[in-house]
Design an enzyme around this catalytic site. Structure first.
Site, PDB file in Angstrom:
ATOM      1  N   ALA A 119       0.856  -1.189   0.000  1.00 26.48           N
ATOM      2  CA  ALA A 119       0.000   0.000   0.000  1.00 26.48           C
ATOM      3  C   ALA A 119       0.891   1.238   0.000  1.00 26.48           C
ATOM      4  O   ALA A 119       2.110   1.137   0.208  1.00 26.48           O
ATOM      5  CB  ALA A 119      -0.897   0.021   1.227  1.00 26.48           C
ATOM      6  N   LYS A 120       0.327   2.373  -0.243  1.00 27.81           N
ATOM      7  CA  LYS A 120       1.052   3.640  -0.088  1.00 27.81           C
ATOM      8  C   LYS A 120       0.033   4.751   0.054  1.00 27.81           C
ATOM      9  O   LYS A 120      -1.093   4.640  -0.443  1.00 27.81           O
ATOM     10  CB  LYS A 120       1.925   3.921  -1.312  1.00 27.81           C
TER      11      LYS A 120
END
Ligand code: NAD
Length: 421
Positions: A110-111
């Site tokens: 994720a980011k």
């Protein structure tokens, strides 16, 4: 939201998808598998109204992209920067999936990112932005869902605000919702320097792989933030000559080797490496083209590109940053026999110790710093040998070997789970 797996022209997402395409071809997977892996599982974009200290309201945009959950909850940093956009966050989320799989963590990738310049914002403004953003994305994050961490422009303070905002929202303290938090709030010993320690260890291994010794090795570091500063410090302590460093404000050079502890002290006061008395000023772009044993880009994406890759004179590039080398530059460096140690291997120390921090929070037990460092080295050594062996076996670059190993693991997890419904 539907997101098509078409690549834009240029940019980190294009590079990430090119790397994925090459790995999928090596593995002989079909187009459907490529599309699935090229596409984020979930993307949330939120507007973040910020009341500036002077009373003005500014509406910022924030994103959280969860690329994959096949191997576990999503994991990835939160970035603050004026140029943050959704495609950049998508690319960084995809790289997190490969990184976690490569070092065998039970996570997907994720980011997050908010388009804000932290350097022209006050502490109070950053706190308000962080808290509002956290409450907006709270439904999709959590210790078993998606666990943020610091990245460019964010730090342990930001993680403390995220932890607090999320915890207040659910009515109990949730230390495992973020990693990279202050030690006093359950942060792991050894986390703050874990990425840099990993970068330094991998640099030593890469030098040995090319028959060179770290002692006396000429190294330049682009970026003097959380990753670059301590990587320079560890390599200096190991006997390397750190000949040049840069940050967003400029660069400095001392061919006989910089006094890194003095430079760290200067930057802590001045907020930049510029003006350090023990060095000469250098044009920042020239740092990438110095004659070196190792070049460590540790700032932002896309800094080694088609336009300068032929002028890179380092024997080895160790990617402290995520995505510093474009796909075209990668091809040029390989043709020129420059050994590129890819980001998903070189800078994986941070997420490895983030995983240890999360495990400690779930266990409500603290490990010693020596224990953290031992386990970090163990995982990175295993990953280094797996990548080097696979690259030799397949006769491909370290990047393609690493991405292929990771894509294979993620796809295996997906196949075992099956496609629902
Ligand atoms: P940071 O915000 O602490 O530091 C970034 C540094 O880069 C600063 O010194 C800044 O001045 C400099 N910089 C920015 N733009 C630049 C430019 N164009 N030229 C030269 N210098 C420039 O960020 P960080 O946490 O050190 O992250 C650096 C890179 O490492 C990013 O790509 C990040 O995604 C990656 N990374 C960080 C971690 C971590 O644990 N912090 C882990 C893995 C990967």
């Amino acid at each position: 939201m539907t997101v098509m797996a078409t690549s834009p022209s240029g940019g980190p997402l294009c590079d990430a998808r090119t790397q994925l395409r090459q790995a999928v071809e090596i593995l002989g997977y079909d187009e459907g598998t490529y599309d699935m892996l090229a596409t984020s599982r979930r993307e949330v974009s939120v507007s973040v109204p910020l009341r500036r200290d002077d009373g003005r309201i500014e509406v910022l945009v924030g994103h959280r992209v969860q690329h994959n959950f096949s191997r576990g909850p999503a994991k990835g940093g939160l970035r603050f920067g004026p140029g943050v956009d959704l495609d950049e966050v998508r690319a960084l989320a995809m790289w997190m999936t490969w990184k976690c799989a490569l070092v065998d963590l039970p996570y997907g990738g994720a980011k997050g990112g908010i388009a804000i310049d932290p350097r022209s914002s006050s502490m109070a403004e950053l706190e308000r932005v962080t808290r509002r953003y956290t409450s907006e994305i709270a439904p999709v994050i959590g210790p078993d869902q998606d666990i943020p961490a610091p990245d460019v422009g964010t730090d342990e303070r930001v993680m403390a605000w995220m932890l607090d905002t999320y915890s207040v929202g659910i009515g109990r303290t949730a230390p495992a919702v973020v990693t990279g938090k202050p030690i006093a709030l359950g942060g792991s010993l050894g986390r703050a320097s874990a990425t840099s320690r990993g970068v330094a260890d991998i640099t030593v291994a890469a030098l040995a792989h090319r028959g060179r010794d770290v002692r006396g090795a000429r190294i330049a570091v682009q970026g003097f933030g959380k990753v670059g500063r301590d990587a320079a410090r560890f390599l200096h302590e190991a006997g390397a000559r750190i000949v040049a460093v840069s940050d967003v404000d400029g660069a400095v050079i001392a061919l006989e080797g910089l006094d890194v502890p003095a430079l760290v002290a200067h930057a802590a006061v001045a907020g930049t490496v510029v003006g350090f008395a023990g060095a000469d000023p250098l044009e920042p772009a020239e740092l990438l083209e110095l004659e070196l044993d190792v070049l460590i880009p540790a700032a932002v994406e896309g800094v080694i590109h088609e336009g300068n890759a032929r002028r890179v004179r380092a024997a080895i590039v160790v990617e402290g940053a995520n995505g510093p080398t474009t796909s075209e530059a990668d091809r040029i460096l390989r043709e020129r026999d420059v050994l590129v140690v890819p980001d998903i291997l070189a800078n994986s120390g941070g997420v490895i110790v983030s995983y240890f921090e999360w495990a400690q929070a779930n266990q409500t037990y603290r490990w010693s710093e020596a224990e953290v460092e031992r386990r970090l080295r163990e995982r990175m050594t295993i990953a280094w040998h797996a990548v080097v062996d696979s690259a030799a076996r397949r006769d491909v670059s370290l990047r393609l070997a690493a991405t292929t190993l990771a894509v294979e693991r993620v796809t295996e997890a997906h196949r075992l789970r099956g496609l629902y419904p």
